[in-house]
Motif scaffolding. Structure first.
Motif, short mmCIF file in Angstrom:
data_model
loop_
_atom_site.label_atom_id
_atom_site.label_comp_id
_atom_site.label_asym_id
_atom_site.label_seq_id
_atom_site.Cartn_x
_atom_site.Cartn_y
_atom_site.Cartn_z
N GLU A 49 46.43 100.07 45.70
CA GLU A 49 47.90 99.96 45.65
C GLU A 49 48.51 101.16 44.93
N TYR A 82 51.94 101.42 42.42
CA TYR A 82 51.83 101.78 41.00
C TYR A 82 52.66 103.02 40.69
N TYR A 95 46.95 92.47 39.72
CA TYR A 95 47.96 93.48 40.01
C TYR A 95 49.24 93.29 39.20
#
Length: 590
Positions: free
Chosen positions: A25, A29, A68
């Motif tokens: 990801e 980020y 996450y």
């Protein structure tokens, strides 16, 4: 990628698994950091700090599915800390120019900006709307990032939108909606730099591997006193048989040691299922590390069906977690050969147990315990261990090299580092030179020591035989300097930064944004970048188009700096630099 499996590996200390999780990801980020800090330089620094913090604290994560949202909270907290240190924590105050009207829509002769619109809200409402509508985070993640309940996150969004409607209303609110959508689309176009993965990997490599022991030192000491009378630890290495089947995963030094029969052969096979089994081939151990070799067999394919993964190593006064691992799969996919590294077990452990984790039907279930005999008397003898106790001083700190431990598998140097300010990747240009040959760098790390200094550890390949001269060479060390440079952009310009040339290749306005394309030697970073236009000073928005080439043997880095203005750039302003300064300091190790 299986999230739970990757998180489990990361919790056991696998840096590769953690890096895979982040890179999965990477855009999300990076954009999240970018929204808070507003430029590529700080966003990248925040990303590096985040992955190190996650590595150090991931054991605190109870629910793998929350990885996450949990790690993004760490990223945002890091961004806020960075802004606070830079005296710009309240972002909305930075957006407003003194004397501007509080209502951006009163100015019909200029475009309404999203930053100005959000000035109508308080800090919490503006943050919530940015997370929800510009970054498109779900309410659960947005709430965790802000450190509030989901209900509070929804309330902040609702109250923020309500305030915008009250302020603008009607046709103007349509313009607000349009600007929010445009800002979201613009954010999607922002991509992390090409060297993101390399920088994150470097940041992780400079952290020491986790060393955990399940027993108190006092208990261990008492046990040693009880055993010393009946067991003595031999000082000489045992030269045994070659470990068969491990050659494919061994590097040069370990391969040579194995060829010389300097490992301990285990060669014990355990059944895992009808068509599946695992063989512990053998181990190589010395004072610095314990390396286990195994082979996984599955007639149906080692990558099919259930997953079996080696985990913790336990024994008498021993509980070691995996430091690193690598595997090689055979061409027919029925055999997997692996190498796992741990800290050395207790010298009095005569039996060790490898805990095999089992992943079945999308969840981890009880695995198997593989117990085998261990002969500590077959541990390889340390070549030498001695103090260094020499200090190298830099412009902004110092490193004291304390000791060296040279074992047959690896050479470890320990010391302390003091820095006047945080610096990224400070250790990667230090070499260990044996008889004029630079030894292969294996890794490095540092850990905070109550904020006063950092304990550091450098790892290099094993020392050669018949060594005559050994020295540490500090080639260069990163430094930060403040400066005030203004470069006219009427034509291509080349300016000097600490004897390094920075070339402005072109500048102008394209696709509604001002840009400046520059090139410099690799390793030079510009800080506090902005441009001057007819309307005033505009800070760097983000950097794109990173390209690396070789010219006359030097690595050249070209990139394009983008600024959120349609005005023609008149001059480039630089307030500071970060670069590698050459020191070329040598330390003889007697």
């Amino acid at each position: 990628m299986n999230l739970r499996s990757a998180v489990k590996k990361a919790k056991k200390g696998s840096k590769d698994a953690l890096l895979q999780l982040i890179m999965e990801e990477k855009e999300n980020y990076y954009r999240l950091a970018y929204v808070y800090v507003g430029n590529e330089h700080d966003a990248m620094d925040a990303m590096e700090d985040m992955i190190v913090t996650v590595y150090e604290k991931i054991e605190q994560l109870n629910d793998p599915d929350a990885f996450y949202s949990w790690s993004k909270t760490i990223l945002v907290n890091g961004c806020k800390t960075m802004l606070r240190k830079q005296n710009r924590l309240v972002l909305k105050e930075e957006w407003a120019d003194e004397g501007e009207s509080s209502n951006p829509l009163e100015h019909s002769d200029r475009e309404m900006e999203i930053k100005e619109m959000l000035l109508q809200l308080n800090e919490h409402q503006a943050e919530a709307i940015r997370l929800k509508y510009i970054l498109d985070l779900d309410y659960s993640t947005a709430a965790m990032v802000m450190g509030v309940s989901v209900g509070t996150a929804k309330s902040r969004v609702f109250q923020g939108l309500k305030k915008l409607r009250e302020t603008f209303g009607g046709q103007q609110m349509n313009e607000v909606d349009k600007k929010l959508r445009n800002e979201a689309e613009k954010m999607k176009s922002i991509q992390p730099p090409q060297d993101l993965e390399a920088r994150l990997r470097t940041a992780l490599s400079h952290r020491p591997q986790k060393k955990r022991n399940g027993w108190k030192a006092a208990v261990a000491a008492a046990a040693v006193l009880m055993i010393l009378g009946s067991f003595q630890y031999p000082a000489l290495a045992y030269y045994g048989k070659k470990i068969v089947g491990a050659e494919d995963v061994m590097n040069g030094t370990l391969h040579d040691l194995n060829e010389a029969g300097m490992g301990q052969v285990i060669d014990r096979t355990y059944a895992l299922g009808e068509d599946e089994k695992i063989t512990i081939d053998g181990v190589i151990v010395d004072e610095n590390q314990f390396i286990l070799y195994y082979t996984l067999h599955n007639a149906n394919g080692v990558e099919e069906g259930d997953t079996w993964e080696p985990g913790d190593l336990t024994g008498f006064l021993t509980r070691e977690y995996m430091i690193s691992a690598k595997t090689v799969v055979s061409e027919d996919r029925t055999e997997l050969k692996g190498e796992i590294r741990y800290d050395p077990p207790n010298a009095f452990a005569k039996e060790l147990t490898l805990h095999l984790d089992h992943y079945k039907n999308d969840e981890w279930v009880k695995g198997k315990k593989l117990t085998f005999n261990y002969r500590p008397d077959q541990a390889l003898q340390t070549k030498f261990k001695q103090g260094i106790n020499k200090t190298v001083t830099f412009d902004n700190g110092s490193i004291t090299f304390k000791s060296i431990t040279a074992s047959p598998t690896i050479t470890v140097i320990k010391g302390k580092m003091k820095l006047d300010e945080d610096i990224n990747d400070p250790l990667h240009d230090i070499e260990l030179v044996a008889d004029g040959k630079v030894l292969e760098w294996q890794g490095s790390g540092s850990s905070s020591n109550w904020g006063l200094s950092n304990d550091i550890e450098l790892e290099f390949d094993a020392l050669p035989h018949n060594l005559n001269k050994l020295e540490l060479v500090v080639n260069a060390f990163p430094v930060k300097e403040k400066m005030d440079i203004s470069v006219p952009l009427s034509a291509s310009e080349t300016f000097k930064v600490n004897d390094q040339n920075v070339m402005v290749k072109k500048s102008g306005v394209k696709d509604g944004q001002a840009f400046v394309t520059i090139e410099s030697e690799d390793g030079l970073r510009l800080d506090g970048v902005s441009i001057k236009t007819e309307s005033g000073t505009v800070k760097l928005d983000h950097t794109t188009g990173d390209e690396y080439t070789k010219r006359d043997g030097e690595a050249i880095h070209e990139r394009t700096l983008l600024f959120d203005t349609k005005d023609e750039p008149q001059s480039l302003i630089v307030k500071g630099i970060s670069y590698m300064k050459t020191y070329d300091k040598h330390i003889d190790i007697q």
